[in-house]
Design an enzyme around this catalytic site. Structure first.
Site, PDB file in Angstrom:
ATOM      1  N   ALA A  48      51.272  47.110  39.441  1.00  0.00           N
ATOM      2  CA  ALA A  48      52.691  46.546  39.077  1.00  0.00           C
ATOM      3  C   ALA A  48      53.246  45.633  40.051  1.00  0.00           C
ATOM      4  O   ALA A  48      54.485  44.921  39.740  1.00  0.00           O
ATOM      5  CB  ALA A  48      53.621  47.743  38.907  1.00  0.00           C
ATOM      6  N   ARG A  69      52.223  42.750  40.684  1.00  0.00           N
ATOM      7  CA  ARG A  69      52.575  41.227  40.341  1.00  0.00           C
ATOM      8  C   ARG A  69      51.850  40.969  38.703  1.00  0.00           C
ATOM      9  O   ARG A  69      51.281  42.081  38.394  1.00  0.00           O
ATOM     10  CB  ARG A  69      51.799  40.244  41.137  1.00  0.00           C
ATOM     11  N   ASN A 100      46.872  49.360  34.163  1.00  0.00           N
ATOM     12  CA  ASN A 100      47.000  48.049  34.393  1.00  0.00           C
ATOM     13  C   ASN A 100      46.152  47.237  35.442  1.00  0.00           C
ATOM     14  O   ASN A 100      45.523  46.447  35.330  1.00  0.00           O
ATOM     15  CB  ASN A 100      48.252  47.352  34.224  1.00  0.00           C
ATOM     16  N   SER A 111      40.396  44.204  28.015  1.00  0.00           N
ATOM     17  CA  SER A 111      40.398  42.491  28.121  1.00  0.00           C
ATOM     18  C   SER A 111      39.362  41.946  27.090  1.00  0.00           C
ATOM     19  O   SER A 111      38.453  42.907  26.350  1.00  0.00           O
ATOM     20  CB  SER A 111      39.451  42.034  29.395  1.00  0.00           C
ATOM     21  N   TYR A 147      32.493  42.899  34.860  1.00  0.00           N
ATOM     22  CA  TYR A 147      34.084  42.841  34.248  1.00  0.00           C
ATOM     23  C   TYR A 147      34.074  43.496  32.714  1.00  0.00           C
ATOM     24  O   TYR A 147      34.631  44.421  32.136  1.00  0.00           O
ATOM     25  CB  TYR A 147      34.743  41.663  34.236  1.00  0.00           C
ATOM     26  N   ALA A 171      31.340  45.088  31.316  1.00  0.00           N
ATOM     27  CA  ALA A 171      30.948  46.412  31.076  1.00  0.00           C
ATOM     28  C   ALA A 171      32.143  47.383  31.436  1.00  0.00           C
ATOM     29  O   ALA A 171      32.525  48.200  30.859  1.00  0.00           O
ATOM     30  CB  ALA A 171      29.779  46.678  32.242  1.00  0.00           C
ATOM     31  N   ALA A 172      32.918  47.245  32.717  1.00  0.00           N
ATOM     32  CA  ALA A 172      34.054  48.043  32.728  1.00  0.00           C
ATOM     33  C   ALA A 172      35.099  47.865  31.785  1.00  0.00           C
ATOM     34  O   ALA A 172      35.541  48.923  31.267  1.00  0.00           O
ATOM     35  CB  ALA A 172      34.991  47.498  33.950  1.00  0.00           C
ATOM     36  N   LYS A 173      35.449  46.917  31.197  1.00  0.00           N
ATOM     37  CA  LYS A 173      36.383  46.786  30.163  1.00  0.00           C
ATOM     38  C   LYS A 173      36.075  47.442  28.838  1.00  0.00           C
ATOM     39  O   LYS A 173      36.736  47.802  27.920  1.00  0.00           O
ATOM     40  CB  LYS A 173      36.989  45.275  29.985  1.00  0.00           C
TER      41      LYS A 173
HETATM   42  P1  NAP Z   1      46.702  39.887  38.992  1.00  0.00           P
HETATM   43  O1  NAP Z   1      47.734  38.954  38.898  1.00  0.00           O
HETATM   44  O2  NAP Z   1      45.289  39.948  39.734  1.00  0.00           O
HETATM   45  O3  NAP Z   1      47.295  41.528  39.245  1.00  0.00           O
HETATM   46  C1  NAP Z   1      46.568  42.620  39.594  1.00  0.00           C
HETATM   47  C2  NAP Z   1      47.310  43.543  40.216  1.00  0.00           C
HETATM   48  O4  NAP Z   1      46.610  44.891  40.442  1.00  0.00           O
HETATM   49  C3  NAP Z   1      47.763  43.078  41.881  1.00  0.00           C
HETATM   50  O5  NAP Z   1      48.993  43.397  42.213  1.00  0.00           O
HETATM   51  C4  NAP Z   1      46.678  43.896  42.507  1.00  0.00           C
HETATM   52  O6  NAP Z   1      47.033  44.049  44.079  1.00  0.00           O
HETATM   53  C5  NAP Z   1      46.609  45.143  41.833  1.00  0.00           C
HETATM   54  N1  NAP Z   1      45.228  45.791  42.178  1.00  0.00           N
HETATM   55  C6  NAP Z   1      44.157  45.591  42.638  1.00  0.00           C
HETATM   56  N2  NAP Z   1      43.345  46.345  42.754  1.00  0.00           N
HETATM   57  C7  NAP Z   1      44.085  47.561  42.781  1.00  0.00           C
HETATM   58  C8  NAP Z   1      43.693  48.726  43.126  1.00  0.00           C
HETATM   59  N3  NAP Z   1      42.439  49.243  43.379  1.00  0.00           N
HETATM   60  N4  NAP Z   1      44.674  49.942  42.924  1.00  0.00           N
HETATM   61  C9  NAP Z   1      45.711  49.489  42.611  1.00  0.00           C
HETATM   62  N5  NAP Z   1      46.371  48.202  42.345  1.00  0.00           N
HETATM   63  C10 NAP Z   1      45.332  47.138  42.374  1.00  0.00           C
HETATM   64  O7  NAP Z   1      46.005  40.362  37.638  1.00  0.00           O
HETATM   65  P2  NAP Z   1      46.590  40.433  36.240  1.00  0.00           P
HETATM   66  O8  NAP Z   1      46.213  39.089  35.414  1.00  0.00           O
HETATM   67  O9  NAP Z   1      48.043  40.740  36.031  1.00  0.00           O
HETATM   68  O10 NAP Z   1      45.572  41.663  35.313  1.00  0.00           O
HETATM   69  C11 NAP Z   1      46.353  42.618  35.090  1.00  0.00           C
HETATM   70  C12 NAP Z   1      45.503  43.464  34.239  1.00  0.00           C
HETATM   71  O11 NAP Z   1      45.139  42.909  33.036  1.00  0.00           O
HETATM   72  C13 NAP Z   1      43.915  43.481  34.656  1.00  0.00           C
HETATM   73  O12 NAP Z   1      43.416  45.024  34.308  1.00  0.00           O
HETATM   74  C14 NAP Z   1      43.102  42.239  34.027  1.00  0.00           C
HETATM   75  O13 NAP Z   1      41.651  42.790  34.041  1.00  0.00           O
HETATM   76  C15 NAP Z   1      43.708  42.537  32.698  1.00  0.00           C
HETATM   77  N6  NAP Z   1      43.670  41.299  32.159  1.00  0.00           N
HETATM   78  C16 NAP Z   1      43.983  39.905  32.493  1.00  0.00           C
HETATM   79  C17 NAP Z   1      43.916  38.964  31.970  1.00  0.00           C
HETATM   80  C18 NAP Z   1      44.308  37.525  32.177  1.00  0.00           C
HETATM   81  O14 NAP Z   1      44.027  36.478  31.419  1.00  0.00           O
HETATM   82  N7  NAP Z   1      45.161  37.390  33.289  1.00  0.00           N
HETATM   83  C19 NAP Z   1      42.990  38.879  30.700  1.00  0.00           C
HETATM   84  C20 NAP Z   1      42.642  39.958  30.166  1.00  0.00           C
HETATM   85  C21 NAP Z   1      42.885  41.230  30.865  1.00  0.00           C
HETATM   86  P3  NAP Z   1      46.735  42.660  45.051  1.00  0.00           P
HETATM   87  O15 NAP Z   1      47.926  41.985  45.085  1.00  0.00           O
HETATM   88  O16 NAP Z   1      46.394  43.521  46.344  1.00  0.00           O
HETATM   89  O17 NAP Z   1      45.695  42.123  44.484  1.00  0.00           O
END
Ligand code: NAP
Length: 241
Positions: free
Chosen positions: A12, A14, A85, A137, A149, A151-153
């Site tokens: 949460a 960012r 998330n 995703s 990614y 595979a995980a998703k």
């Molecule tokens: P993001 O901007 O990189 O934010 C991810 C957040 O998760 C960051 O605050 C990060 O902390 C935190 N995080 C990373 N590793 C963690 C861990 N081991 N434990 C707890 N928190 C952790 O990514 P986002 O785009 O918001 O993505 C959020 C979710 O949506 C993810 O699951 C992603 O795969 C999915 N998603 C995103 C997109 C897209 O286009 N953006 C599309 C499909 C799915 P740090 O600041 O330390 O890195």
């Protein structure tokens, strides 16, 4: 409305997670902003109101997950909503992907969802209610450079559907959301030319915003969504069309 609900949102600090935390708080929930970056978690929580708190959590560590869920349950006496998330990507073509790239993504994006869901499900089963929303995703269907990614998703989809079946008798719903191309730090490193190519494939003609995903999470987390479980919902401006 989510008044009096206690929600945990992982990642949460960012991006999409912050957007989800903000939306759930606007709907009246008390949100636990859990992130590996404690400073970001605290900073988002302090801007939300409704008793939100920030806590450090590494979802890839099962002890961390158990301890955080226990902490929240002891502190608030309940846990109504879990949004899994937190996620990372470490892209590489299959033939170049290292063990570290593979394992890091599986640990956070798949094992993290399992650890948190297992811990939360114990409380929700006993309560006879609950909502789990998992952020998968669009890539789960296959995407070049993202074997780890995808595979995980895809694993998150299977996990969500299985948890939905297991927890239905306890009136706990579990659904997965598949965001498309969302404007966050995760996608900001993509070169402009590739970004434009991706946007051109989206019928609604724009990248998504965290709020687009958060709106669907808020619905799935609500009492009104009590008859929706095991679904995999695309939030991607029509990319699947
Ligand atoms: P993001 O901007 O990189 O934010 C991810 C957040 O998760 C960051 O605050 C990060 O902390 C935190 N995080 C990373 N590793 C963690 C861990 N081991 N434990 C707890 N928190 C952790 O990514 P986002 O785009 O918001 O993505 C959020 C979710 O949506 C993810 O699951 C992603 O795969 C999915 N998603 C995103 C997109 C897209 O286009 N953006 C599309 C499909 C799915 P740090 O600041 O330390 O890195």
């Amino acid at each position: 409305m989510l008044t009096e609900k206690i929600a945990i949102v992982t990642g949460a600090g960012r991006g999409i997670g912050e957007g989800i935390a903000r939306k759930l708080a606007q709907e009246g929930a008390t949100v636990v902003c859990a992130d590996v970056n404690e400073t970001d978690a605290n900073s988002v929580a302090s801007s939300l109101g409704h008793g939100a708190i920030g806590l450090r959590l590494d979802v890839s560590d099962s002890n961390d997950c158990d301890a955080l869920v226990k902490n929240v349950h002891e502190r608030f006496g309940r846990l109504d909503i879990l949004v899994n998330n937190a996620g990372i990507n470490r892209d590489a073509m299959l033939h170049k992907m290292t063990d570290e790239q593979w394992q890091a993504v599986i640990a956070v994006d798949l094992s993290g969802v399992f650890f948190m869901s297992r811990a939360a499900s114990r409380i929700m089963r006993s309560a006879g209610s609950g909502r789990i929303v998992n952020i998968s995703s669009a890539s789960w269907m296959g995407n070049i450079g993202q074997a780890n990614y995808a595979a995980a998703k895809a694993g998150v989809v299977g996990l969500s559907r299985t948890a939905a079946k297991e927890l239905a008798r306890s009136q706990v719903t579990v659904n997965a959301i598949c965001p498309g191309f969302i404007d966050t730090q995760m996608t900001r490193g993509i070169p402009d030319a590739i970004r434009e190519q991706q946007v051109a494939k989206i019928p609604l003609g724009r990248m998504g915003q965290p709020g687009d995903v958060a709106a669907v999470v808020a619905f799935l987390a609500s009492d009104e969504a009590g008859y929706v479980t095991g679904e995999v919902i695309n939030v991607g401006g029509g990319y699947v069309l």
